[in-house]
Design an enzyme around this catalytic site. Structure first.
Site, PDB file in Angstrom:
ATOM      1  N   ALA A  35     -74.137  -6.007 -75.295  1.00 52.63           N
ATOM      2  CA  ALA A  35     -74.452  -5.486 -76.623  1.00 52.63           C
ATOM      3  C   ALA A  35     -73.626  -4.248 -76.940  1.00 52.63           C
ATOM      4  CB  ALA A  35     -75.952  -5.176 -76.727  1.00 52.63           C
ATOM      5  N   ARG A  53     -50.906   7.637 -70.189  1.00 56.31           N
ATOM      6  CA  ARG A  53     -51.975   8.035 -69.272  1.00 56.31           C
ATOM      7  C   ARG A  53     -51.586   7.903 -67.805  1.00 56.31           C
ATOM      8  NH1 ARG A  53     -57.495   5.670 -72.115  1.00 56.31           N
ATOM      9  NH2 ARG A  53     -57.687   7.361 -73.626  1.00 56.31           N
TER      10      ARG A  53
END
Length: 487
Positions: A18, A270
Site C-alpha cells: 500500500a 550518489r
C-alpha cells in the site's frame, strides 16, 4: 478473517503493498480488487519516507530529453533507453496526476510549481510538498483517493507464498488465509532491512522477492544496492537511520571532514559521493554535512522534518555540522519486468522498488523512484484491466500453508561484505553463511541472490564496486533463477 470469508475475493486482482505504486495500480483497476498490506496508514512504506520529491521535466529550461540524459548517465550503461524515454516523457503527466489527487505541491512567489535541484540533475526538476515531507504528503492524498473508490477492498496482513504449481499464478497465501487468483500486482518495496545501516523500513527485507523466485520468477541485477551518502549517524544502529535528503546538498549544504576541509563534489551521482565518504571513514576520519549557511535561509526553514529528526538525535542543523555516513537506501535490482510490469511468471506483475524496470540501471538518479512508482503502478493496473480473467482458478484442495522463516540475524555481515566496497573473499564469506539458510529462510534467499550477483559481476559499475576487479566489463544484465543458486 479466515477460510471461507476470503472466498469472496477469488479471482480478483490482488495488490501486495500500500505504498505509492500499489495504490496507483489500484486506482487504475476497473473491477473490484483487494489490497493486502500490513497497514493502510502509509506506516512502514518507503514512499512515505521520501523527502526530496518527484523528478519531472516541467521547468522552462528543462525537457524530457535532458531528464533522460541525466538518468542514463547516472545509470552507468545499464538503463533501458526505451524505458527511460517512456518514463521521462510521462513525467509532466505524473505531475498532473498529483495535482488531480489534490497534492499541495509547493509553489514559488509567482504561483508556479517550485522545483528543487538534486545531485546529478542538470536542471531544477524536483516537485515537492510539505517542505521535506514529500512522500508522506503524496501518499496521504493518494490513500484518501483510494479510500473513496468503492471497488478497492482492504485486507490487513502479509504475503506468505505464491501458489504457481504449473508455472502460472493460481493463488496467494496471505497471513489471513489462501486466496485463489490468477492476477497479482506485487508492490511490496525493497530489501534495505537486510542491512545494518539503512534508511529503509526495517521490515523491507526482500521477502517477497524470495517468494517470487521460489514461484519461478526471474530476478535481474540483484547486486545493485544504492547507498545514500548522507544518513544521520545514530547512537543505536539497530534502528532505521534518519535520511538527510539530497535536496539539502542541492540547497547548498556541503560535506566536510572534522577539520572543516571539503573532499568531494557534493552534487556528483550518489555512488560517487557514497564511495568518497566511505573512503574517508575507512581512513579514520569523521564526515559531516554542513548546512549552517545555506544561501536561501536557515536549514530548519527549508527542511523542517529533517530538522526534527536532527533535534531528536541531539543535533541543531542551523548551528552544528551533522555527522553522516552512507546507508542502504534503494535496490535497483529486483523482479525482471517488461514495459507493462509483467514478470516472467504469468499472472504476476510488479512495480515500484520490488521491480527492475530498466529505468535506474546501475545507479538510481535522485527522485526518480516516486516517478517510477506512480507511472509503473498506473501502467501495471492498466495492463491488468486488459487481461480479462477466466473464472477463478480451479483449486482442488487448498495448498499447504507455507512455513519459511523470515528471521534475519546477519545485518552486520551484509553491511560488511555487501556494502559499498566489495571483494570476492568477503562475498564468498557471506555466502557461506546465507546459502545454508536459504532453503528455509526468505531473507537469506534474497541476500544470497544479491551476493551471487555481486560475485559474478567482475567490475566497478554504478552502485556495485568490486575492489578486486577494477574497470568495466561490456555492459550486460545478469538474470537469476532459483536453480542458479547452489542450494
Amino acid at each position: 478473517m479466515q477460510g471461507d470469508s476470503l472466498s469472496r475475493y477469488a479471482g480478483w486482482p490482488i495488490i501486495i503493498g500500500a505504498g505509492l505504486a500499489g495504490l496507483m495500480a489500484a486506482l487504475e483497476l476497473e473491477e473490484p480488487c483487494l489490497i493486502l498490506a500490513p497497514s493502510f496508514t502509509g506506516e512502514g512504506t518507503a514512499s512515505t519516507l521520501a523527502q526530496g520529491g518527484m523528478a519531472a521535466a516541467i521547468g522552462p529550461e528543462d525537457s524530457p530529453a535532458l531528464h533522460a540524459a541525466d538518468t542514463l548517465k547516472a545509470g552507468a550503461g545499464l538503463c533501458d533507453p526505451a524505458m527511460v524515454q517512456r518514463i521521462t516523457e510521462a513525467g509532466p503527466h505524473a505531475v498532473e496526476t498529483l495535482l488531480r489527487l489534490d497534492v499541495p505541491l509547493a509553489r514559488d512567489e509567482a504561483g508556479q510549481l517550485a522545483l528543487h535541484l538534486e545531485a546529478a540533475h542538470s536542471r531544477k526538476r524536483i516537485v515537492f510538498a510539505g517542505g521535506d515531507r514529500s512522500g508522506h504528503v503524496m501518499l496521504h492524498h493518494t490513500l484518501q483517493a483510494a479510500r473513496k473508490k468503492e471497488t478497492i477492498h482492504w485486507l490487513e496482513g502479509t504475503l506468505e507464498e505464491f501458489y504457481a504449481p504449473d508455472g502460472s499464478l493460481q493463488g496467494v497465501w496471505s497471513s489471513a488465509g489462501f486466496i485463489p487468483t490468477g492476477r497479482c500486482i506485487l508492490a511490496s518495496g525493497g530489501c534495505g532491512g537486510l542491512y545494518q545501516h539503512t534508511t529503509s523500513p526495517l521490515a523491507n527485507r526482500g521477502i517477497t522477492l524470495a517468494l517470487a523466485a521460489q514461484a519461478g520468477a526471474t530476478l535481474r541485477d540483484m547486486e545493485f544496492t544504492q547507498f545514500h551518502p548522507t544518513a544521520l549517524i545514530a547512537a543505536e544502529p539497530t534502528h532505521r537511520l534518519a535520511l538527510i535528503s539530497e535536496a539539502a546538498r542541492g540547497a547548498g549544504a556541503v560535506l566536510r571532514l572534522e577539520d572543516g576541509s571539503r573532499f568531494t563534489e557534493e552534487l556528483a551521482p550518489r555512488d560517487v559521493v557514497s564511495r568518497a565518504i566511505a573512503a574517508q571513514l575507512q581512513q579514520g576520519h569523521r564526515v559531516f554535512l554542513d548546512g549552517r549557511t545555506l544561501p536561501g535561509g536557515a536549514f530548519s526553514a527549508h527542511f523542517p522534518a529533517i530538522t526534527q529528526a536532527c533535534h531528536a538525535a541531539g543535533y541543531d542543523p542551523d548551528n552544528q555540522m551533522l555527522p553522516v555516513q552512507p546507508a542502504m537506501h534503494y535496490h535497483m535490482g529486483g523482479l525482471k519486468v517488461d514495459h507493462k510490469g509483467r514478470t516472467t511468471l504469468p499472472g504476476l506483475w510488479a512495480c515500484g522498488e520490488v521491480a527492475c524496470t530498466g529505468l535506474h540501471g546501475a545507479n538510481r538518479l535522485a527522485s526518480n523512484s516516486l516517478l517510477e512508482a506512480l507511472l509503473c503502478g498506473q501502467w501495471a493496473g492498466q495492463d491488468v484491466n486488459a487481461c480479462v480473467a477466466d473464472a477463478s482458478p480451479t483449486i482442488v484442495a487448498t495448498p499447504p500453508c507455507p512455513t519459511a522463516s523470515t528471521d534475519w540475524p546477519l545485518r552486520v555481515e551484509m553491511q560488511h561484505h555487501l556494502g559499498i566496497l566489495r571483494t570476492r573473499a568477503g562475498i564468498e564469506q557471506l555466502l557461506e553463511r546465507t546459502l545454508p539458510l536459504a532453503r528455509h529462510n526468505l531473507c537469506a534467499l534474497t541476500a544470497s541472490f544479491i551476493a551471487w550477483g555481486a560475485l559474478h559481476r567482475l567490475e566497478q559499475r554504478g552502485a556495485h564496486w568490486r575492489d578486486d576487479a577494477p574497470g568495466l566489463q561490456p555492459a550486460r544484465h545478469y538474470d537469476w533463477h532459483l536453480h542458479d543458486l547452489p542450494l
